[in-house]
Design a protein around this motif. Structure first.
Motif, PDB file in Angstrom:
ATOM      1  N   ALA A   1       0.245   5.130   1.575  1.00  0.00           N
ATOM      2  CA  ALA A   1      -0.700   5.692   2.552  1.00  0.00           C
ATOM      3  C   ALA A   1      -0.381   7.145   2.883  1.00  0.00           C
ATOM      4  CB  ALA A   1      -0.664   4.825   3.817  1.00  0.00           C
TER       5      ALA A   1
ATOM      6  N   GLU B   1      -4.747   8.943   4.441  1.00  0.00           N
ATOM      7  CA  GLU B   1      -4.730   8.973   5.906  1.00  0.00           C
ATOM      8  C   GLU B   1      -5.212  10.333   6.415  1.00  0.00           C
ATOM      9  OE1 GLU B   1      -1.087   6.878   7.305  1.00  0.00           O
ATOM     10  OE2 GLU B   1      -2.445   5.176   6.990  1.00  0.00           O
TER      11      GLU B   1
ATOM     12  N   ARG C   1       0.831  -1.210   0.000  1.00  0.00           N
ATOM     13  CA  ARG C   1       0.000   0.000   0.000  1.00  0.00           C
ATOM     14  C   ARG C   1       0.860   1.251   0.000  1.00  0.00           C
ATOM     15  NH1 ARG C   1       2.131   2.416   4.386  1.00  0.00           N
ATOM     16  NH2 ARG C   1       1.635   1.555   6.401  1.00  0.00           N
TER      17      ARG C   1
HETATM   18  N1  GLU Z   1       0.451   8.688   6.375  1.00  0.00           N
HETATM   19  C1  GLU Z   1       1.842   8.609   6.671  1.00  0.00           C
HETATM   20  C2  GLU Z   1       2.581   9.767   6.024  1.00  0.00           C
HETATM   21  O1  GLU Z   1       2.171  10.268   4.996  1.00  0.00           O
HETATM   22  C3  GLU Z   1       2.510   7.340   6.171  1.00  0.00           C
HETATM   23  C4  GLU Z   1       1.971   6.099   6.764  1.00  0.00           C
HETATM   24  C5  GLU Z   1       2.775   4.849   6.465  1.00  0.00           C
HETATM   25  O2  GLU Z   1       3.277   4.674   5.348  1.00  0.00           O
HETATM   26  O3  GLU Z   1       2.854   4.034   7.356  1.00  0.00           O
HETATM   27  O4  GLU Z   1       3.610  10.181   6.525  1.00  0.00           O
END
Ligand code: GLU
Ligand code: ZN
Length: 297
Positions: free
Chosen positions: A14, A48, A12
């Motif tokens: 995120a 997220e 993934r």
């Molecule tokens: N949402 C987090 C970020 O953009 C990354 C989360 C992850 O890859 O575990 O820093």
């Protein structure tokens, strides 16, 4: 969409929608995409969006448009963390006995939380908001990172009890990311080394929730010419969508990969998927931001 346990590799990307993707986040997107596709896996996209005050409303669509411009096609539907709050609440209540309420302020707390409120049994009231922390066991955690090698942390001495729900009521990244990685059956996490500090916390949560941990690969982070990490907060510039072919070639070479001869993005990615070698990713902690990549915007 939840994938069944039959796919052997589910990866993934995120991003937090605090702004459009910058060069550093593109490197993570490309590496996680290539690793998934090289292993005939799925590559999911999860937005997220847990912390509305820090987010931009336009960011999710900008991020998707950028990924599309680079032909980084995700599988299935995009999962938004803002739709997942009930599950975070449920996870929190399922591990209640391993948590405690904390009223310490961030200012008064050293990097490793010294356990101040562990045994205080503080009650949350309207006038006294509390954070919820996970009580970490006094254990050493060790795991094998595909890029960084063997890593270990002493949970009590180096990590400390950490926040899984904030005083303002928002769920912490640590909890949400683990609950969602479990929910989406993620088997491989390829992301920047700036998140390595979070990894022992997430491993502790997997253990408390009773789940096997995924495989991790932490990539070198991209720094600007002052050796400062590119980050959205520091207003790192959005990657341009005009000449993805040239920028992808730079990304591949920085990741220690062969740079195939190709005239189109889709041919380049096809060859890059085939050639991908996670062990060729440099073990250096930092990659310099390439010069000139922003000129084409
Ligand atoms: N949402 C987090 C970020 O953009 C990354 C989360 C992850 O890859 O575990 O820093
Ligand atoms: Zn406290």
């Amino acid at each position: 969409m939840v994938h069944s346990g039959t796919t052997r590799y589910i990866g993934r990307f995120a991003p937090s929608p605090t702004g459009p993707l910058h060069y550093g986040s593109l490197v993570s997107a490309v590496a996680s995409f290539l690793d998934a596709k090289h292993n005939q896996g799925l590559w999911l996209l999860r937005i997220e969006d847990l912390d509305p005050p820090r987010e931009s409303e336009k960011a999710p669509s900008e991020i998707m448009r950028q990924l599309e411009a680079y032909s980084l096609e995700w599988d299935g539907e995009v999962l938004h963390q803002s739709t997942r709050l009930d599950d975070y609440r449920e996870a929190l209540s399922s591990i209640r006995e391993h948590t405690f309420a904390c009223t310490c302020t961030r200012k008064s707390t050293p990097t490793v939380y010294p356990g101040t409120c562990r045994d205080k049994a503080i009650q949350e009231t309207k006038d006294q908001p509390v954070a919820i922390r996970l009580r970490v066991p006094d254990e050493v955690l060790e795991f094998e990172d595909l890029v960084c090698g063997t890593l270990s942390w002493s949970l009590e001495q180096e990590v400390g009890d950490f926040i899984i729900r904030r005083k303002d009521g928002l769920f912490a990244y640590q909890l949400a990311v683990v609950v969602d990685d479990i929910y989406q059956n993620i088997t491989h996490i390829v992301r920047g080394r700036d998140l390595l500090d979070s990894t022992p916390r997430q491993l502790a949560l997997y253990r408390t929730l009773g789940h096997d941990i995924p495989t991790y690969a932490h990539l070198p982070i991209v720094v600007d010419r002052h050796q400062v990490k590119l980050s959205k907060q520091a207003h790192a510039r959005a990657i341009p969508t005009k000449d993805p072919l040239s920028i992808l070639k730079i990304v591949l070479s920085q990741l220690g990969q062969q740079v195939p001869h190709a005239d189109t993005v889709s041919d380049l990615l096809k060859a890059a998927i085939q050639n991908w070698d996670i062990h060729a990713v440099t073990g250096e902690p930092e990659l310099p931001e390439p010069t000139g990549i922003h000129a084409a915007t």
